[in-house]
Design a protein around this motif. Structure first.
Motif, short mmCIF file in Angstrom:
data_model
loop_
_atom_site.label_atom_id
_atom_site.label_comp_id
_atom_site.label_asym_id
_atom_site.label_seq_id
_atom_site.Cartn_x
_atom_site.Cartn_y
_atom_site.Cartn_z
N GLY A 178 0.78 -1.24 0.00
CA GLY A 178 0.00 0.00 0.00
C GLY A 178 0.81 1.27 0.00
O GLY A 178 0.43 2.26 0.66
N TYR A 179 1.90 1.31 -0.73
CA TYR A 179 2.71 2.54 -0.79
C TYR A 179 1.90 3.70 -1.37
O TYR A 179 1.16 3.54 -2.34
CB TYR A 179 3.93 2.32 -1.67
N HIS A 180 2.09 4.87 -0.77
CA HIS A 180 1.50 6.09 -1.31
C HIS A 180 2.32 7.27 -0.79
O HIS A 180 3.01 7.16 0.23
CB HIS A 180 0.03 6.24 -0.90
N PRO A 181 2.27 8.42 -1.50
CA PRO A 181 3.05 9.58 -1.05
C PRO A 181 2.66 10.00 0.36
O PRO A 181 1.48 10.01 0.73
CB PRO A 181 2.70 10.66 -2.07
N ALA A 182 3.66 10.34 1.16
CA ALA A 182 3.42 10.72 2.55
C ALA A 182 3.39 12.23 2.71
O ALA A 182 4.01 12.96 1.93
CB ALA A 182 4.51 10.13 3.44
N ARG A 183 2.65 12.67 3.71
CA ARG A 183 2.68 14.07 4.10
C ARG A 183 3.82 14.25 5.10
O ARG A 183 3.72 13.80 6.24
CB ARG A 183 1.35 14.48 4.71
N VAL A 184 4.88 14.86 4.65
CA VAL A 184 6.09 14.98 5.47
C VAL A 184 6.30 16.44 5.84
O VAL A 184 6.22 17.34 5.00
CB VAL A 184 7.32 14.44 4.72
N SER A 185 6.56 16.68 7.13
CA SER A 185 6.86 18.01 7.63
C SER A 185 8.19 17.96 8.38
O SER A 185 8.73 16.87 8.62
CB SER A 185 5.75 18.49 8.57
N PRO A 186 8.73 19.11 8.80
CA PRO A 186 9.99 19.08 9.56
C PRO A 186 9.90 18.26 10.85
O PRO A 186 10.92 17.83 11.39
CB PRO A 186 10.24 20.57 9.85
N ASP A 187 8.68 18.05 11.35
CA ASP A 187 8.53 17.32 12.60
C ASP A 187 8.33 15.82 12.41
O ASP A 187 8.29 15.08 13.40
CB ASP A 187 7.32 17.86 13.38
N THR A 188 8.23 15.38 11.16
CA THR A 188 7.93 13.96 10.92
C THR A 188 8.99 13.05 11.52
O THR A 188 8.66 12.00 12.09
CB THR A 188 7.81 13.68 9.41
N PHE A 189 10.25 13.43 11.41
CA PHE A 189 11.34 12.57 11.86
C PHE A 189 12.00 13.08 13.14
O PHE A 189 13.21 12.95 13.34
CB PHE A 189 12.35 12.38 10.73
N SER A 190 11.17 13.67 13.99
CA SER A 190 11.58 14.01 15.34
C SER A 190 10.41 13.67 16.26
O SER A 190 9.33 13.34 15.78
CB SER A 190 11.95 15.50 15.47
#
Length: 203
Positions: A178-190
């Motif tokens: 089920g891959y699909h584009p993600a909503r990524v923000s500066p806080d996603t990886f913190s």
């Protein structure tokens, strides 16, 4: 926490060029994507696996955010050098900074570091139809990871499955869909520690 760190398993490939180039294509293919995953862990000597499910967002590797939904909610975030492991039921967050030795033991991290990958693993590749299987064998027999198998789609380069064993004989497997584009923000990886939650600093 230790098992979750180990479970940062490997990434991926495609269907031509060298094995190293295929892995690099796979890392690029999943960046900015979200997928569903099933995580299975089979301890040595057991035939029945412990199974968990959730979703994962991949950034430019090694940035990742794993959200486990069942059987128990938990979150694992990695920004490239620091990890946060949050278990709401325990009201606890474990924070750890990974040194070069620990990174060597986490195959996912080596996918985004071609020089380290080539230094620590021998990479081979086999294609059958649209499925490409890449195998990573450690050059050092004393390493934590003993063997990694990655299956990806030759058409879009996305990972379908990852399986590996550790030196204790435990087997870890991931299946992605089920891959699909993600909503990524500066806080996603913190990770922001919730109020009232205990902070533990891991090794």
């Amino acid at each position: 926490m230790k098992r979750m760190l180990i479970a940062l398993a490997v990434l991926t490939l495609c269907a031509a060029a060298s094995p190293q180039a295929e892995i690099d294509r796979g890392a690029a293919a999943v960046a900015g994507m979200e997928a569903q995953f099933t995580h299975s862990f089979t301890p040595k000597g057991f035939s029945k696996a412990q199974v968990e499910n959730g979703t994962v967002i991949f950034g430019k590797l090694p940035m990742m955010r794993w959200t486990y939904n069942s059987p128990e909610p938990k979150t694992f975030v990695f920004d490239g050098s620091r990890t946060w492991f949050y278990v709401p039921s325990d009201k606890q967050v474990t924070i750890a900074d990974l040194d070069d030795q620990r990174k060597r033991e986490l195959p996912f991290l080596l996918v985004g570091d071609p020089a380290a990958r080539d230094r620590y693993f021998v990479v081979s590749e086999q294609q059958r139809g649209r499925a490409v299987t890449t195998t990573l064998r450690p050059r050092d027999a004393s390493g934590l990871i003993r063997g990694v198998s990655i299956v990806s789609n030759a058409w879009d380069h996305r990972i379908q499955a990852i399986e590996y064993t550790d030196r204790d004989g435990n087997r870890t497997a991931f299946a992605f869909s089920g891959y699909h584009p993600a909503r990524v923000s500066p806080d996603t990886f913190s990770f922001t520690v919730p109020a009232g939650v205990q902070v533990v600093h891991g090794d």
